[in-house]
Motif scaffolding. Structure first.
Motif, PDB file in Angstrom:
ATOM      1  N   SER A  77       0.822  -1.205   0.000  1.00  0.00           N
ATOM      2  CA  SER A  77       0.000   0.000   0.000  1.00  0.00           C
ATOM      3  C   SER A  77       0.860   1.261   0.000  1.00  0.00           C
ATOM      4  N   VAL A  78       1.935   1.245   0.764  1.00  0.00           N
ATOM      5  CA  VAL A  78       2.840   2.400   0.796  1.00  0.00           C
ATOM      6  C   VAL A  78       3.532   2.557  -0.562  1.00  0.00           C
ATOM      7  N   LEU A  79       3.957   1.456  -1.147  1.00  0.00           N
ATOM      8  CA  LEU A  79       4.617   1.529  -2.455  1.00  0.00           C
ATOM      9  C   LEU A  79       3.675   2.048  -3.540  1.00  0.00           C
ATOM     10  N   ALA A  80       2.381   1.856  -3.357  1.00  0.00           N
ATOM     11  CA  ALA A  80       1.399   2.366  -4.323  1.00  0.00           C
ATOM     12  C   ALA A  80       1.425   3.890  -4.395  1.00  0.00           C
ATOM     13  N   GLU A  81       1.922   4.519  -3.339  1.00  0.00           N
ATOM     14  CA  GLU A  81       2.005   5.990  -3.333  1.00  0.00           C
ATOM     15  C   GLU A  81       3.084   6.498  -4.282  1.00  0.00           C
ATOM     16  N   ALA A 102      12.853   6.827  -8.772  1.00  0.00           N
ATOM     17  CA  ALA A 102      13.694   6.938  -7.575  1.00  0.00           C
ATOM     18  C   ALA A 102      13.280   8.143  -6.733  1.00  0.00           C
ATOM     19  N   HIS A 103      13.010   9.270  -7.382  1.00  0.00           N
ATOM     20  CA  HIS A 103      12.561  10.459  -6.646  1.00  0.00           C
ATOM     21  C   HIS A 103      11.209  10.206  -5.983  1.00  0.00           C
ATOM     22  N   SER A 104      10.318   9.546  -6.705  1.00  0.00           N
ATOM     23  CA  SER A 104       8.998   9.248  -6.153  1.00  0.00           C
ATOM     24  C   SER A 104       9.103   8.315  -4.947  1.00  0.00           C
ATOM     25  N   VAL A 108       8.138   8.922  -0.940  1.00  0.00           N
ATOM     26  CA  VAL A 108       7.287   7.996  -0.181  1.00  0.00           C
ATOM     27  C   VAL A 108       7.977   7.575   1.113  1.00  0.00           C
ATOM     28  N   PHE A 109       9.249   7.196   1.014  1.00  0.00           N
ATOM     29  CA  PHE A 109       9.976   6.751   2.204  1.00  0.00           C
ATOM     30  C   PHE A 109      10.260   7.905   3.168  1.00  0.00           C
ATOM     31  N   ARG A 110      10.308   9.119   2.660  1.00  0.00           N
ATOM     32  CA  ARG A 110      10.444  10.277   3.549  1.00  0.00           C
ATOM     33  C   ARG A 110       9.140  10.493   4.330  1.00  0.00           C
ATOM     34  N   PRO A 124       9.251  -7.274  -0.917  1.00  0.00           N
ATOM     35  CA  PRO A 124       7.927  -6.872  -1.421  1.00  0.00           C
ATOM     36  C   PRO A 124       7.584  -7.612  -2.700  1.00  0.00           C
ATOM     37  N   ILE A 125       6.407  -8.240  -2.715  1.00  0.00           N
ATOM     38  CA  ILE A 125       5.990  -9.004  -3.884  1.00  0.00           C
ATOM     39  C   ILE A 125       4.582  -8.636  -4.353  1.00  0.00           C
ATOM     40  N   GLY A 126       3.988  -7.627  -3.734  1.00  0.00           N
ATOM     41  CA  GLY A 126       2.633  -7.247  -4.109  1.00  0.00           C
ATOM     42  C   GLY A 126       2.592  -6.580  -5.467  1.00  0.00           C
ATOM     43  N   PRO A 127       1.406  -6.321  -5.980  1.00  0.00           N
ATOM     44  CA  PRO A 127       1.266  -5.739  -7.308  1.00  0.00           C
ATOM     45  C   PRO A 127       1.912  -4.370  -7.441  1.00  0.00           C
ATOM     46  N   ASN A 128       1.948  -3.581  -6.378  1.00  0.00           N
ATOM     47  CA  ASN A 128       2.562  -2.255  -6.451  1.00  0.00           C
ATOM     48  C   ASN A 128       4.076  -2.325  -6.360  1.00  0.00           C
ATOM     49  N   ALA A 129       4.605  -3.390  -5.814  1.00  0.00           N
ATOM     50  CA  ALA A 129       6.055  -3.573  -5.756  1.00  0.00           C
ATOM     51  C   ALA A 129       6.593  -3.989  -7.119  1.00  0.00           C
ATOM     52  N   MET A 130       5.757  -4.636  -7.880  1.00  0.00           N
ATOM     53  CA  MET A 130       6.207  -5.087  -9.196  1.00  0.00           C
ATOM     54  C   MET A 130       6.326  -3.920 -10.136  1.00  0.00           C
TER      55      MET A 130
END
Length: 130
Positions: A77-81, A102-104, A108-110, A124-130
């Motif tokens: 969910s976080v990676l979807a951002e 990378a900037h995006s 997100v991690f900030r 991470p293996i979810g759809p947003n990680a791919m």
């Protein structure tokens, strides 16, 4: 229609399930992210999350088999951002696209600095990680 021994008619309303009402998955994930942001990765437990939701841990186990599955969904969910517009990607070279991603991800991690320790627990293996 039959009657019971007391002569009363059987209930017309469907039987209510026991326990607390279910909590929507999106609310669980949003609350888990808020807990993670406020208190860190170590605070993200089924018990703490259930308390935040004013629910029981059994309610969470309707959605997840355990903490690892919860963490996987929170990470996804976080990676979807880290979304980049497809039109912008199409107009970019692969190097520019990598830099934009990378900037995006950095942004997100900030916003969610306590997610990084969770990435060590599980790839991470979810759809947003791919």
């Amino acid at each position: 229609m039959s009657t019971s021994r007391t002569g009363a008619k059987p209930e017309q309303n469907p039987r209510r399930s026991r326990g607390r009402p279910p909590v929507p998955l999106d609310r669980i994930i949003a609350t888990a992210i808020a807990l993670l942001d406020e208190e860190g990765a170590d605070a993200l437990s089924m018990r703490n999350l259930a308390q935040r939701l004013d629910s029981g841990t059994a309610t969470l186990y309707r959605h997840f088999t355990g903490r690892a599955q919860l963490v996987a969904q929170v990470i996804d969910s976080v990676l979807a951002e880290a979304h980049i517009d497809n039109k912008a990607l199409d107009a970019s070279t692969w190097q520019q696209a990598c830099e934009a991603l990378a900037h995006s991800l950095f942004d997100v991690f900030r916003r969610h600095p306590h997610v990084a320790p969770l990435l060590v627990e599980k790839i991470p293996i979810g759809p947003n990680a791919m």
